[in-house]
Design an enzyme around this catalytic site. Structure first.
Site, PDB file in Angstrom:
ATOM      1  N   ARG A  46       1.401  -1.519  -0.440  1.00  0.00           N
ATOM      2  CA  ARG A  46      -0.180   0.111  -0.089  1.00  0.00           C
ATOM      3  C   ARG A  46       0.810   0.737   0.287  1.00  0.00           C
ATOM      4  O   ARG A  46       0.146   2.358  -0.526  1.00  0.00           O
ATOM      5  CB  ARG A  46      -1.085   0.130   1.108  1.00  0.00           C
ATOM      6  CG  ARG A  46      -2.193  -1.604   0.983  1.00  0.00           C
ATOM      7  CD  ARG A  46      -2.811  -1.331   1.925  1.00  0.00           C
ATOM      8  NE  ARG A  46      -3.769  -2.092   1.888  1.00  0.00           N
ATOM      9  CZ  ARG A  46      -4.681  -1.914   3.464  1.00  0.00           C
ATOM     10  NH1 ARG A  46      -5.260  -1.299   3.893  1.00  0.00           N
ATOM     11  NH2 ARG A  46      -5.790  -2.850   2.113  1.00  0.00           N
ATOM     12  N   ASP A 156     -16.010   8.968   9.355  1.00  0.00           N
ATOM     13  CA  ASP A 156     -14.609   8.133   8.683  1.00  0.00           C
ATOM     14  C   ASP A 156     -12.585   8.975   9.212  1.00  0.00           C
ATOM     15  O   ASP A 156     -12.774   9.653   8.793  1.00  0.00           O
ATOM     16  CB  ASP A 156     -15.092   7.370   7.459  1.00  0.00           C
ATOM     17  CG  ASP A 156     -14.047   6.173   7.466  1.00  0.00           C
ATOM     18  OD1 ASP A 156     -14.845   4.907   7.520  1.00  0.00           O
ATOM     19  OD2 ASP A 156     -12.747   6.138   7.262  1.00  0.00           O
TER      20      ASP A 156
HETATM   21  C1  LIG Z   1     -14.064  -2.352   7.200  1.00  0.00           C
HETATM   22  S1  LIG Z   1     -14.848  -0.875   6.885  1.00  0.00           S
HETATM   23  C2  LIG Z   1     -16.218  -0.842   7.504  1.00  0.00           C
HETATM   24  C3  LIG Z   1     -17.385  -0.364   7.172  1.00  0.00           C
HETATM   25  C4  LIG Z   1     -18.586   0.315   7.571  1.00  0.00           C
HETATM   26  N1  LIG Z   1     -18.892  -0.018   8.274  1.00  0.00           N
HETATM   27  C5  LIG Z   1     -18.802  -1.740   7.128  1.00  0.00           C
HETATM   28  O1  LIG Z   1     -19.551  -2.879   8.452  1.00  0.00           O
HETATM   29  O2  LIG Z   1     -19.780  -2.276   5.775  1.00  0.00           O
HETATM   30  C6  LIG Z   1     -13.967   0.208   8.158  1.00  0.00           C
HETATM   31  C7  LIG Z   1     -13.652   1.760   8.394  1.00  0.00           C
HETATM   32  O3  LIG Z   1     -13.542   2.257   9.525  1.00  0.00           O
HETATM   33  C8  LIG Z   1     -12.015   3.310   9.128  1.00  0.00           C
HETATM   34  N2  LIG Z   1     -11.264   3.467  11.115  1.00  0.00           N
HETATM   35  C9  LIG Z   1     -10.327   2.680  11.128  1.00  0.00           C
HETATM   36  N3  LIG Z   1      -9.902   3.285  11.962  1.00  0.00           N
HETATM   37  C10 LIG Z   1     -10.786   4.419  12.070  1.00  0.00           C
HETATM   38  C11 LIG Z   1     -10.568   5.868  13.383  1.00  0.00           C
HETATM   39  N4  LIG Z   1      -9.687   5.464  14.454  1.00  0.00           N
HETATM   40  N5  LIG Z   1     -11.705   6.261  13.495  1.00  0.00           N
HETATM   41  C12 LIG Z   1     -12.501   6.818  12.441  1.00  0.00           C
HETATM   42  N6  LIG Z   1     -13.191   5.464  11.233  1.00  0.00           N
HETATM   43  C13 LIG Z   1     -12.199   4.595  11.553  1.00  0.00           C
HETATM   44  C14 LIG Z   1     -11.862   2.797   7.900  1.00  0.00           C
HETATM   45  O4  LIG Z   1     -11.093   4.190   7.487  1.00  0.00           O
HETATM   46  C15 LIG Z   1     -12.848   1.796   7.236  1.00  0.00           C
HETATM   47  O5  LIG Z   1     -13.375   2.700   6.708  1.00  0.00           O
END
Ligand SMILES: C[S@@+](CC[C@H](N)C(=O)[O-])C[C@H]1O[C@@H](n2cnc3c(N)ncnc32)[C@H](O)[C@@H]1O
Length: 283
Positions: A46, A156
């Site tokens: 990445r 996010d």
């Molecule tokens: C796997 S996705 C899940 C998306 C959705 N909630 C779902 O279940 O389909 C995880 C998301 O969490 C976000 N994320 C990770 N750490 C975070 C943080 N500290 N604060 C806010 N968002 C975060 C990532 O950028 C990512 O877009």
């Protein structure tokens, strides 16, 4: 953001243990995401794109940049590169059934005495499918939703995901998961048969912003429903417990928290009452 693993022997840039340790520690401190040792190839894959974009030829120089005051802008791209954004419309569909069959009828019944205010938060909304799926359920279940003060917030840490979600434009292939009876909430895009757009009625109700769940939360609760799914799974246990405790504090009394299929409330469990699979309300 999935990247094919590049076999070590063909690596274009030198990437050693010290580089990985530095990157893992920085990303954990900024986002809470824990990168286990087996993620080294993923990190290399990445971030290699960032090195190329910046015309850099070593990870040591890249790490020095993100550690320096001059690297503040790059830190955003660094964070975006290391988040995992996998999501889809109506993922873990039982939560949307619960929202339609249990939560919304209860809110509609109390509307006469307590007003038509409704707040939903998709915390860790990635590219927005979760928030738009909830909006479709809401508009379909409450025909007079236009007269409600109903808002859905998606947040996010990844700024590129917030921009994608705000645009509300998706590959038609991804939208195939939207049930037939809700397809009236998506629009064709002239000249782009491969894309669909979320209808204006959804976009009026849903908004997105960048928010780090580890930091301050400039959000206007209390929330009747919070989706925080497949986000905490990347955090360590104390960080998960802190996050769920804070979510409980912004959840309205009787409000509902949905978490991901492999997530657990852990140390924060005593603050919630379980209602079936990965569905909780405030104790
Ligand atoms: C796997 S996705 C899940 C998306 C959705 N909630 C779902 O279940 O389909 C995880 C998301 O969490 C976000 N994320 C990770 N750490 C975070 C943080 N500290 N604060 C806010 N968002 C975060 C990532 O950028 C990512 O877009």
């Amino acid at each position: 953001m999935t990247t094919a693993v590049e076999p070590r022997r063909q690596r274009e840039f030198r990437f050693d243990r010290a580089d990985f340790d530095f990157i893992a520690s920085l990303v954990r401190q900024r986002t809470g995401i824990v990168l286990a040792d087996n993620k080294q190839d993923m990190v290399y894959g990445r971030l290699t794109r960032r090195l190329r974009a910046l015309n850099m030829n070593s990870f040591t120089d890249y790490c020095a940049l993100v550690a320096s005051p001059a690297g503040q802008d790059e830190l955003i791209a660094f964070t975006n590169a290391l988040t995992t954004n996998l999501t889809s419309f109506f993922r873990e569909g039982h939560h949307y059934d619960h929202l339609r069959d249990e939560v919304l009828p209860r809110l509609a019944a109390r509307a006469a005495s307590q007003g038509r205010r409704l707040r939903i938060w998709s915390a860790g909304s990635s590219s927005g499918e979760e928030a738009y799926s909830a909006a479709m359920i809401l508009l379909a279940a409450l025909p007079d939703a236009g007269r409600w003060d109903a808002r859905i917030l998606g947040t996010d840490i990844d700024s590129s995901m917030v921009a994608h979600a705000t645009a509300g434009l998706y590959d038609a292939e991804r939208a195939a998961r939207i049930p037939d009876d809700l397809r009236r909430f998506i629009e064709a895009v002239p000249g782009r048969p491969d894309k669909v757009r979320m209808a204006a009625a959804l976009r009026r109700m849903v908004s997105f912003k960048r928010l780090n769940l580890l930091g301050r939360w400039p959000v206007k609760g209390p929330f009747d429903v919070i989706f925080c799914r497949n986000v905490a799974i990347y955090f360590d246990k104390p960080t998960q417990a802190r996050l769920y405790t804070r979510l409980g504090e912004v959840l309205a009394p009787g409000g509902t928290l949905y978490i991901g299929h492999s997530e657990h409330l852990g140390g924060a469990g005593g603050r919630f009452v379980a209602h079936g699979r990965t569905t909780y309300s405030r104790a």
